[in-house]
Design a protein around this motif. Structure first.
Motif, PDB file in Angstrom:
ATOM      1  N   UNK A 134       0.820  -1.208   0.000  1.00 46.78           N
ATOM      2  CA  UNK A 134       0.000   0.000   0.000  1.00 46.78           C
ATOM      3  C   UNK A 134       0.859   1.266   0.000  1.00 46.78           C
ATOM      4  N   UNK A 135       2.021   1.211   0.645  1.00 48.51           N
ATOM      5  CA  UNK A 135       2.917   2.374   0.631  1.00 48.51           C
ATOM      6  C   UNK A 135       3.466   2.596  -0.778  1.00 48.51           C
ATOM      7  N   UNK A 136       3.947   1.516  -1.391  1.00 47.51           N
ATOM      8  CA  UNK A 136       4.495   1.646  -2.747  1.00 47.51           C
ATOM      9  C   UNK A 136       3.411   2.190  -3.680  1.00 47.51           C
ATOM     10  N   UNK A 137       2.201   1.677  -3.533  1.00 46.98           N
ATOM     11  CA  UNK A 137       1.108   2.157  -4.370  1.00 46.98           C
ATOM     12  C   UNK A 137       0.873   3.650  -4.169  1.00 46.98           C
ATOM     13  N   UNK A 138       0.838   4.098  -2.918  1.00 51.10           N
ATOM     14  CA  UNK A 138       0.597   5.526  -2.655  1.00 51.10           C
ATOM     15  C   UNK A 138       1.711   6.371  -3.271  1.00 51.10           C
ATOM     16  N   UNK A 139       2.952   5.909  -3.157  1.00 49.38           N
ATOM     17  CA  UNK A 139       4.073   6.671  -3.723  1.00 49.38           C
ATOM     18  C   UNK A 139       3.923   6.777  -5.244  1.00 49.38           C
ATOM     19  N   UNK A 140       3.602   5.658  -5.886  1.00 49.37           N
ATOM     20  CA  UNK A 140       3.484   5.682  -7.350  1.00 49.37           C
ATOM     21  C   UNK A 140       2.291   6.545  -7.789  1.00 49.37           C
ATOM     22  N   UNK A 141       1.204   6.493  -7.027  1.00 49.87           N
ATOM     23  CA  UNK A 141       0.047   7.335  -7.353  1.00 49.87           C
ATOM     24  C   UNK A 141       0.429   8.814  -7.260  1.00 49.87           C
ATOM     25  N   UNK A 142       1.212   9.170  -6.236  1.00 48.19           N
ATOM     26  CA  UNK A 142       1.670  10.558  -6.140  1.00 48.19           C
ATOM     27  C   UNK A 142       2.600  10.903  -7.296  1.00 48.19           C
ATOM     28  N   UNK A 143       3.466   9.967  -7.667  1.00 50.19           N
ATOM     29  CA  UNK A 143       4.368  10.212  -8.795  1.00 50.19           C
ATOM     30  C   UNK A 143       3.583  10.498 -10.058  1.00 50.19           C
ATOM     31  N   UNK A 144       2.493   9.789 -10.229  1.00 48.49           N
ATOM     32  CA  UNK A 144       1.635   9.999 -11.391  1.00 48.49           C
ATOM     33  C   UNK A 144       0.860  11.315 -11.274  1.00 48.49           C
ATOM     34  N   UNK A 145       0.237  11.525 -10.117  1.00 50.22           N
ATOM     35  CA  UNK A 145      -0.629  12.701  -9.943  1.00 50.22           C
ATOM     36  C   UNK A 145       0.161  14.005 -10.049  1.00 50.22           C
ATOM     37  N   UNK A 146       1.324  14.067  -9.393  1.00 49.50           N
ATOM     38  CA  UNK A 146       2.064  15.324  -9.387  1.00 49.50           C
ATOM     39  C   UNK A 146       2.790  15.571 -10.711  1.00 49.50           C
ATOM     40  N   UNK A 147       2.931  14.547 -11.537  1.00 52.89           N
ATOM     41  CA  UNK A 147       3.553  14.748 -12.847  1.00 52.89           C
ATOM     42  C   UNK A 147       2.548  15.162 -13.902  1.00 52.89           C
ATOM     43  N   UNK A 148       1.317  15.380 -13.502  1.00 51.80           N
ATOM     44  CA  UNK A 148       0.237  15.746 -14.429  1.00 51.80           C
ATOM     45  C   UNK A 148       0.543  17.069 -15.142  1.00 51.80           C
ATOM     46  N   UNK A 149       0.200  17.145 -16.409  1.00 48.87           N
ATOM     47  CA  UNK A 149       0.418  18.370 -17.176  1.00 48.87           C
ATOM     48  C   UNK A 149      -0.372  19.550 -16.627  1.00 48.87           C
ATOM     49  N   UNK A 150      -1.557  19.274 -16.077  1.00 51.10           N
ATOM     50  CA  UNK A 150      -2.339  20.378 -15.496  1.00 51.10           C
ATOM     51  C   UNK A 150      -1.629  20.908 -14.262  1.00 51.10           C
ATOM     52  N   UNK A 151      -1.076  19.982 -13.477  1.00 51.86           N
ATOM     53  CA  UNK A 151      -0.326  20.365 -12.287  1.00 51.86           C
ATOM     54  C   UNK A 151       0.867  21.231 -12.689  1.00 51.86           C
ATOM     55  N   UNK A 152       1.555  20.804 -13.735  1.00 52.75           N
ATOM     56  CA  UNK A 152       2.731  21.538 -14.210  1.00 52.75           C
ATOM     57  C   UNK A 152       2.343  22.966 -14.615  1.00 52.75           C
ATOM     58  N   UNK A 153       1.186  23.096 -15.225  1.00 58.13           N
ATOM     59  CA  UNK A 153       0.714  24.419 -15.618  1.00 58.13           C
ATOM     60  C   UNK A 153       0.343  25.247 -14.396  1.00 58.13           C
ATOM     61  N   UNK A 154      -0.367  24.624 -13.461  1.00 55.81           N
ATOM     62  CA  UNK A 154      -0.888  25.364 -12.312  1.00 55.81           C
ATOM     63  C   UNK A 154       0.243  25.845 -11.406  1.00 55.81           C
TER      64      UNK A 154
END
Ligand code: SF4
Ligand code: SF4
Ligand code: FES
Ligand code: FES
Lengths: 269, 255
Positions: A188-208
């Motif tokens: 579950x920890x590895x999953x949470x880390x990878x989900x954050x890696x995906x979410x924070x690398x979002x193009x919308x995030x990069x723009x915001x």
């Protein structure tokens, strides 16, 4: 100022072959198709199972059922968000209530769009291989114009990330109460880390965080954040796949432990 | 030295066909060398456009075994020893003769973009910019205008009828370059990209990025940021709320 065609289009080179590519250009869309279709099949089956998503002993909650927001949830599986929804009709599972958020986030993600436009919609299947459609308007009009809501799903995905992080934290729960570590907690920890890696690398995030600025020099902190998000954004495709696998592995693991098919491998308590 | 089998498209706007040649190939050569050897030996009237033979002028765009690329940058040792090499002109633009096409579509699209517009009170020689502020725009200045991205983009490659409404990836990087430029004073570049350049036609399938010989991250660094900037203006709930609460000029001054 749109160019108006002054003369009818002049002929292109008359090349009979639709594509002259000699490499295995069909391999990547095929693998993508199989990967995405496999995920869809798992997700569909899983949301109808409506059982075995909570391991009371170790506080493991399967990610497909998190957060569990209805009065039909297994005892103990709802956490700080409570149970705002009443008892659900028997054909509905609590997973269906929350799936729209991570599902919508991925469905409108710029990377996933590329991958399913190519592999499912063949538009185009590969570069310099003809589009499988007669007409093409892209994302200029309904329904694909709606892809522009990706931004809203990003905001929601940050909340989903927080919930999954919380799930990972509470999974450090021992058999006899108190602290404990099992293989499930690590997954579950590895999953949470990878989900954050995906979410924070979002193009919308990069723009915001900074991409929309014109003068980075006036906003050093946002420039720094933009640079960091950029590092994840470069690997967005990688994180998209890794986090998709990890969410399935984490979910299936909790499912198997909850159903008694396997025993959780305990590392401590 | 070995002899290799080549197929080259020969013809003009009236029609044409792949023509077979067996031709000498030496170590270290690129496809353009072989085309030149054909001109020197078997096909003196073979038309090809080239200039620098160094991947910098953007003249020699073609398709090699179906893949869009520069003739002068495609090394012969990337093919198997017995592989037939097929060379065709780019597909998306009208053919003139053999490997030469008429790429004026691109110059028309270029002319439609409003030029760089520095603030009215700055005189030439007074432009001051910080490196971090121009960095993003500089990536796009690497473009050699080979138009391989334009040729490969399925929006017009497979749909001639979209040419009027779609400017293409090369001009989306120009739009992004200007919109991100610290000294460009125009405020309507996002709207221009969306409404006049047809940004919405792009479905971010990244073929432009795949073929760019300058390795410009066209989709990730120009097209998607421009799509996001359009969303900032048109669809974002928080910016909308911000506009309602604060005054628009205050928001804009955050730039
Ligand atoms: S990413 Fe967009 S502009 Fe680039 S080739 Fe694909 S559709 Fe065309
Ligand atoms: S962006 Fe790249 S592919 Fe497109 S014209 Fe410029 S150099 Fe060529
Ligand atoms: S999550 Fe992929 S671009 Fe936003
Ligand atoms: S001849 Fe100049 S780029 Fe190939």
């Amino acid at each position: 100022m749109t160019t108006t065609a002054t003369t009818p289009p002049r002929p292109r080179a008359a090349i009979a072959e639709r594509t002259l590519r000699t490499d295995r250009w069909w391999l990547a869309p095929l693998l993508t198709f199989l990967g995405l279709a496999g995920f869809l099949v798992y997700a569909t089956v899983r949301i109808f199972v409506n059982d075995n998503y909570w391991v009371e002993e170790f506080h493991y909650l399967a990610p497909f059922y998190s957060p569990c927001l209805s009065e039909s949830c297994a005892p103990g599986s709802s956490h700080f968000l409570g149970q705002p929804f009443p008892q659900l009709p028997s054909w509905m599972s609590p997973a269906m209530l929350v799936l729209a958020l991570p599902g919508g986030f991925r469905a409108t993600c710029y990377y996933y769009r590329k991958s399913y436009y190519r592999s499912f919609w063949l538009s185009p299947p590969a570069c310099a291989v003809p589009d499988g459609h007669k007409k093409y308007t892209g994302e200029t009009r309904f329904p694909l114009l709606i892809q522009n809501v990706h931004r809203y799903f990003f905001y929601a995905a940050v909340l989903v990330g927080l919930v999954l992080t919380y799930d990972a934290v509470i999974s450090f729960h021992g058999k006899e109460g108190g602290f404990g570590i099992g293989l499930g907690s690590l997954i579950l920890v590895v999953n949470a880390v990878l989900i954050w890696g995906y979410t924070l690398g979002c193009h919308s995030c990069r723009n915001i965080v900074g991409g929309r600025l014109t003068h980075f020099s006036k906003h050093p902190i946002r420039y720094w954040m933009w640079t960091q998000v950029g590092k994840l954004n470069k690997r967005h495709q990688l994180f998209a796949w890794l986090s998709m696998f990890s969410v399935v592995i984490a979910d299936a693991y909790v499912w198997m432990v909850a159903s008694g098919a396997i025993n959780d491998l305990r590392i401590f308590n | 030295m070995t002899t290799r089998h080549f197929r080259v498209w020969r013809g003009d706007d009236q029609g044409g066909a792949l023509t077979d040649y067996d031709v000498e190939v030496n170590e270290g050569e690129v496809v353009l060398d072989i085309v030149h050897r054909l001109q020197a030996t078997q096909a003196p009237d073979l038309a090809v456009r080239w200039n620098c033979k160094a991947g910098k002028c953007g003249s020699c765009s073609a398709e090699i075994n179906g893949k869009p690329g520069l003739l002068c940058m495609t090394r012969m040792n990337t093919f198997g020893p017995d592989e037939t090499v097929t060379v065709t002109p780019v597909r998306t633009f009208p053919v003139m003769r053999d490997l030469v096409t008429d790429v004026s579509f691109n110059y028309e699209k270029a002319r439609e973009i409003p030029a760089f517009a520095p603030p009215a009170d700055l005189k030439p020689g007074e432009y001051r910019m910080q490196q971090v502020d121009v960095e993003r725009s500089q990536e796009f200045r690497k473009c050699i205008e080979c138009f391989l991205c334009q040729n490969t983009c399925h929006v017009i490659r497979d749909h001639e009828e979209n040419k009027a409404a779609f400017a293409g990836p090369r001009f989306f990087i120009r739009a992004a370059e200007l919109d991100m430029h610290p000294l460009d004073a125009r405020d309507d570049r996002k709207e221009f990209a969306q409404e006049e350049q047809g940004l919405g036609f792009c479905n971010i399938t990244k073929c432009c990025t795949e073929v760019c010989p300058e390795h410009i991250k066209i989709t990730d660094n120009a097209i998607i940021p421009m799509k996001e900037r359009v969303v900032d203006r048109k669809y974002d709930p928080l910016t909308w709320l911000g506009r309602k609460i604060f005054r628009r000029d205050q928001l804009e001054s955050q730039k």
